[in-house]
Design a protein around this motif. Structure first.
Motif, PDB file in Angstrom:
ATOM      1  N   ILE B  20       0.818  -1.218   0.000  1.00 54.96           N
ATOM      2  CA  ILE B  20       0.000   0.000   0.000  1.00 54.96           C
ATOM      3  C   ILE B  20       0.854   1.271   0.000  1.00 54.96           C
ATOM      4  O   ILE B  20       0.543   2.238  -0.692  1.00 54.96           O
ATOM      5  CB  ILE B  20      -0.945  -0.013   1.226  1.00 54.96           C
ATOM      6  CG1 ILE B  20      -2.083  -1.017   0.992  1.00 54.96           C
ATOM      7  CG2 ILE B  20      -1.516   1.375   1.488  1.00 54.96           C
ATOM      8  CD1 ILE B  20      -3.041  -1.128   2.154  1.00 54.96           C
ATOM      9  N   ARG B  23       1.616   3.259  -3.097  1.00 54.24           N
ATOM     10  CA  ARG B  23       0.458   3.783  -3.826  1.00 54.24           C
ATOM     11  C   ARG B  23      -0.096   5.039  -3.164  1.00 54.24           C
ATOM     12  O   ARG B  23      -0.889   5.760  -3.771  1.00 54.24           O
ATOM     13  CB  ARG B  23      -0.655   2.730  -3.881  1.00 54.24           C
ATOM     14  CG  ARG B  23      -0.156   1.364  -4.310  1.00 54.24           C
ATOM     15  CD  ARG B  23      -1.281   0.351  -4.337  1.00 54.24           C
ATOM     16  NE  ARG B  23      -1.971   0.374  -5.609  1.00 54.24           N
ATOM     17  CZ  ARG B  23      -1.713  -0.464  -6.620  1.00 54.24           C
ATOM     18  NH1 ARG B  23      -0.760  -1.366  -6.503  1.00 54.24           N
ATOM     19  NH2 ARG B  23      -2.390  -0.386  -7.737  1.00 54.24           N
ATOM     20  N   LEU B  24       0.233   5.263  -1.902  1.00 53.30           N
ATOM     21  CA  LEU B  24      -0.349   6.396  -1.182  1.00 53.30           C
ATOM     22  C   LEU B  24       0.259   7.703  -1.680  1.00 53.30           C
ATOM     23  O   LEU B  24       1.405   7.747  -2.104  1.00 53.30           O
ATOM     24  CB  LEU B  24      -0.107   6.246   0.323  1.00 53.30           C
ATOM     25  CG  LEU B  24      -0.881   5.111   0.988  1.00 53.30           C
ATOM     26  CD1 LEU B  24      -0.420   4.935   2.427  1.00 53.30           C
ATOM     27  CD2 LEU B  24      -2.384   5.372   0.945  1.00 53.30           C
ATOM     28  N   GLY B  72     -11.978   5.244  -0.905  1.00 49.53           N
ATOM     29  CA  GLY B  72     -10.760   5.981  -0.567  1.00 49.53           C
ATOM     30  C   GLY B  72     -10.902   7.453  -0.915  1.00 49.53           C
ATOM     31  O   GLY B  72     -10.544   8.347  -0.128  1.00 49.53           O
ATOM     32  N   GLU B 109      -5.473  -2.062  -2.065  1.00 49.48           N
ATOM     33  CA  GLU B 109      -4.647  -1.254  -2.969  1.00 49.48           C
ATOM     34  C   GLU B 109      -5.507  -0.247  -3.729  1.00 49.48           C
ATOM     35  O   GLU B 109      -5.103   0.906  -3.936  1.00 49.48           O
ATOM     36  CB  GLU B 109      -3.877  -2.163  -3.933  1.00 49.48           C
ATOM     37  CG  GLU B 109      -2.799  -2.992  -3.216  1.00 49.48           C
ATOM     38  CD  GLU B 109      -2.108  -3.996  -4.116  1.00 49.48           C
ATOM     39  OE1 GLU B 109      -1.185  -4.661  -3.629  1.00 49.48           O
ATOM     40  OE2 GLU B 109      -2.506  -4.112  -5.304  1.00 49.48           O
ATOM     41  N   ALA B 112      -6.227   2.617  -1.511  1.00 49.18           N
ATOM     42  CA  ALA B 112      -5.076   3.529  -1.469  1.00 49.18           C
ATOM     43  C   ALA B 112      -5.035   4.400  -2.725  1.00 49.18           C
ATOM     44  O   ALA B 112      -4.751   5.608  -2.656  1.00 49.18           O
ATOM     45  CB  ALA B 112      -3.778   2.730  -1.319  1.00 49.18           C
ATOM     46  N   ASP B 113      -5.348   3.801  -3.880  1.00 54.33           N
ATOM     47  CA  ASP B 113      -5.372   4.572  -5.127  1.00 54.33           C
ATOM     48  C   ASP B 113      -6.439   5.665  -5.059  1.00 54.33           C
ATOM     49  O   ASP B 113      -6.250   6.772  -5.578  1.00 54.33           O
ATOM     50  CB  ASP B 113      -5.651   3.653  -6.318  1.00 54.33           C
ATOM     51  CG  ASP B 113      -4.495   2.706  -6.614  1.00 54.33           C
ATOM     52  OD1 ASP B 113      -3.388   2.914  -6.068  1.00 54.33           O
ATOM     53  OD2 ASP B 113      -4.707   1.747  -7.385  1.00 54.33           O
ATOM     54  N   LEU B 115      -7.507   7.189  -2.324  1.00 49.49           N
ATOM     55  CA  LEU B 115      -6.968   8.250  -1.464  1.00 49.49           C
ATOM     56  C   LEU B 115      -6.007   9.131  -2.273  1.00 49.49           C
ATOM     57  O   LEU B 115      -6.055  10.365  -2.186  1.00 49.49           O
ATOM     58  CB  LEU B 115      -6.215   7.632  -0.279  1.00 49.49           C
ATOM     59  CG  LEU B 115      -7.062   6.999   0.831  1.00 49.49           C
ATOM     60  CD1 LEU B 115      -6.205   6.079   1.697  1.00 49.49           C
ATOM     61  CD2 LEU B 115      -7.706   8.085   1.696  1.00 49.49           C
ATOM     62  N   ARG B 116      -5.157   8.470  -3.051  1.00 50.30           N
ATOM     63  CA  ARG B 116      -4.167   9.212  -3.842  1.00 50.30           C
ATOM     64  C   ARG B 116      -4.856  10.108  -4.870  1.00 50.30           C
ATOM     65  O   ARG B 116      -4.558  11.307  -4.976  1.00 50.30           O
ATOM     66  CB  ARG B 116      -3.243   8.224  -4.567  1.00 50.30           C
ATOM     67  CG  ARG B 116      -2.153   8.888  -5.399  1.00 50.30           C
ATOM     68  CD  ARG B 116      -1.484   7.862  -6.305  1.00 50.30           C
ATOM     69  NE  ARG B 116      -2.444   7.359  -7.294  1.00 50.30           N
ATOM     70  CZ  ARG B 116      -2.510   6.105  -7.733  1.00 50.30           C
ATOM     71  NH1 ARG B 116      -1.659   5.200  -7.280  1.00 50.30           N
ATOM     72  NH2 ARG B 116      -3.414   5.753  -8.637  1.00 50.30           N
ATOM     73  N   VAL B 128      -0.773  11.242   2.390  1.00 52.72           N
ATOM     74  CA  VAL B 128      -0.940  10.408   3.584  1.00 52.72           C
ATOM     75  C   VAL B 128       0.415  10.269   4.277  1.00 52.72           C
ATOM     76  O   VAL B 128       1.386   9.834   3.664  1.00 52.72           O
ATOM     77  CB  VAL B 128      -1.504   9.026   3.207  1.00 52.72           C
ATOM     78  CG1 VAL B 128      -1.564   8.120   4.443  1.00 52.72           C
ATOM     79  CG2 VAL B 128      -2.890   9.170   2.587  1.00 52.72           C
TER      80      VAL B 128
END
Lengths: 327, 327
Positions: B20, B23-24, B72, B109, B112-113, B115-116, B128
């Motif tokens: 993860i 990817r953050l 996310g 994952e 996380a994407d 969130l990004r 993050v």
């Protein structure tokens, strides 16, 4: 104080929060506290330290063993320990609480009291500046904690150097002994967590149960270690062996522990100690509360005990160890 | 990318986090990112803004309707909106995730994407800096978000004064319409949330579904409002009526909204808009994106619409409205 029959569901979020806010600890750093879209916290250093740690009903605690006050205390303590492990002074917390609608309002108030008493005892001046309250079947307490470095460099895991002394501040193994006692003797005839059975373990095992249920990490010693020249530091929450190996690998060095100085096998592999593990140059006096337990050497990074590689995992891993019970 | 059969339980926390972390989103403010006991974040203002908001499976989302990427994104967006509502520039997030052991690693994952991508789109430079991963039957995403005030005063809910213009930036009612569509037509024959039925609502209702599942709050407009002289501001997350009443009460004033300017009844009472509600002195031009919807008057504090007291609650209250379904 809420009436006995009032719950999160019957009172609603607004009334619950009005009952909780006055019980929460004030933070000296709060420029704006709870009640707006966000809080505003002083960061006189121009940086802030932040960490987050969650307690989940089931893998992290059983309600038959942990009272609300103890859970609030432990949620604060475990996060304050991570701030202290950076060499920072804890300044504030925010708390995201998820609780069943049937949760008594008085239980939530006791949790707030535990947060207050934990902060007042372990990190005076630190308080709660905000939070969130949600409803769900699963009780979860997510705390995020902040600290100020007062102009110092943070103390990382990666700074241990050959020749450094490995030192520990705080109890090792006591919390794991408390948990083992609860699983062995704090249960009913069917093996389920039982409040009456757990209460029967007191007062003989007060220290062990308190270490597990309402730990007292040496928070102020984090700043003392940073001022005293610590080259690396971390919170020992997953067992000394596992965490010492992490520090060794982050530093690219060997940590060689002296088993006689560490103490019992449970001191090496038990979890949730919330002791501070640190390394210091050999020529500085150890800060008050720290005792030497080993040395740092060059070599293939990892953990040794009495000079021999030590690969046992130890510690508590909810992914591997949780049996699905809640209690 | 994780293999199809790899889960949180099979891989364990360490391996999941290694998948993860890359990817953050990076935070420009991160002086020390994830991996130590705590992160260190720059606070050039000498203060920081902090807020926390939790998404819980059941009351806050259904997995049949929300993909991991959307969750996310929404977890980031709803917290960024609270930072923006103080007039602050979002700098960083920490994420406490509680997920079942059976959760696919690829799902985490994708979260996380989300969130990004949410940070990159809504608040470039915000990222993050830390988190916590726990296992439990109930999926819960608790985000804590930080912002910097760049030397300005925070814009509180309590600053509206008689004569001020009430203005809004962002869509009203669209997210509530999306949720109503999902409950009415995104379900199977038994009324349970159904991914295929929800997919059938696209592309006709793309805007409504996106407003509900992956909202785009006007984050940059928070700083613009503060610079433009906003006297009060808040994130509209519980419906305009409920939140405008809160702002009125905090300010000790009357907010009188013009129903024609607000739009549909759903614009007044629908929830999860994540629009910015603000008040401005009558003699300043409204910042780009804000439109006038009413005036502030002296009087018994509360909400009026077209001059008449408006007491309907509106909005979404999980304590009152959640039926216990998860889906």
């Amino acid at each position: 104080m809420a009436a006995a029959d009032e719950t999160l569901g019957s009172l609603g979020e607004g009334a619950i929060l009005r009952g909780i806010f006055p019980r929460l600890p004030d933070a000296a750093s709060a420029l704006l506290g709870p009640g707006d879209d966000a809080a505003v916290v002083a960061a006189p250093d121009g940086r802030f330290v932040v960490t987050t740690d969650t307690l989940v009903h089931g893998p992290d605690f059983r309600l038959a063993w942990s009272g609300a006050h103890q859970l609030g205390w432990k949620a604060a303590a475990s996060n304050l320990a991570d701030v202290a492990a950076m060499g920072a002074r804890p300044t504030a917390l925010v708390v995201a609480l998820v609780a069943p609608a049937s949760t008594p309002a008085a239980w939530l108030e006791a949790l707030a009291d535990g947060l207050r008493d934990g902060c007042a005892t372990l990190a005076p001046g630190c308080g709660v500046v905000g939070g969130d309250l949600s409803v769900s079947d699963q009780l979860t307490i997510a705390v995020t904690a902040f600290g100020d470095l007062d102009g110092r460099d943070p103390v990382l895991r990666s700074g241990a150097r050959s020749g450094d002394v490995v030192a520990i501040c705080g109890e090792l193994g006591l919390a794991a002994r408390g948990l083992a006692l609860l699983f062995a003797r704090g249960v009913d005839a069917d093996g389920h967590p039982d409040a009456r059975a757990a209460a029967g373990l007191r007062p003989e095992f007060d220290r062990e149960l308190d270490a597990q249920l309402a730990p007292q990490p040496p928070i102020a010693s984090g700043v003392a270690a940073a001022r005293g020249g610590a080259t690396a530091m971390m919170d020992v929450s997953d067992g000394l062996a596992l965490d010492a190996r992490r520090l060794a690998e982050a530093s690219g060095a060997v940590l060689d522990l002296d088993s006689a100085a560490v103490g019992s096998p449970l001191a090496l592999t038990g979890g949730e100690d919330h002791a501070l593990l640190a390394t210091f140059p050999p020529d500085v006096p150890l800060p008050s509360g720290f005792r030497p337990i080993g040395r740092v050497h060059d070599g293939s990074p990892g953990l040794r005990v009495d000079g021999r590689p030590f690969d046992a995992r130890g510690g508590w891993d909810p992914y591997a160890d949780w049996d699905g019970g809640v209690g």
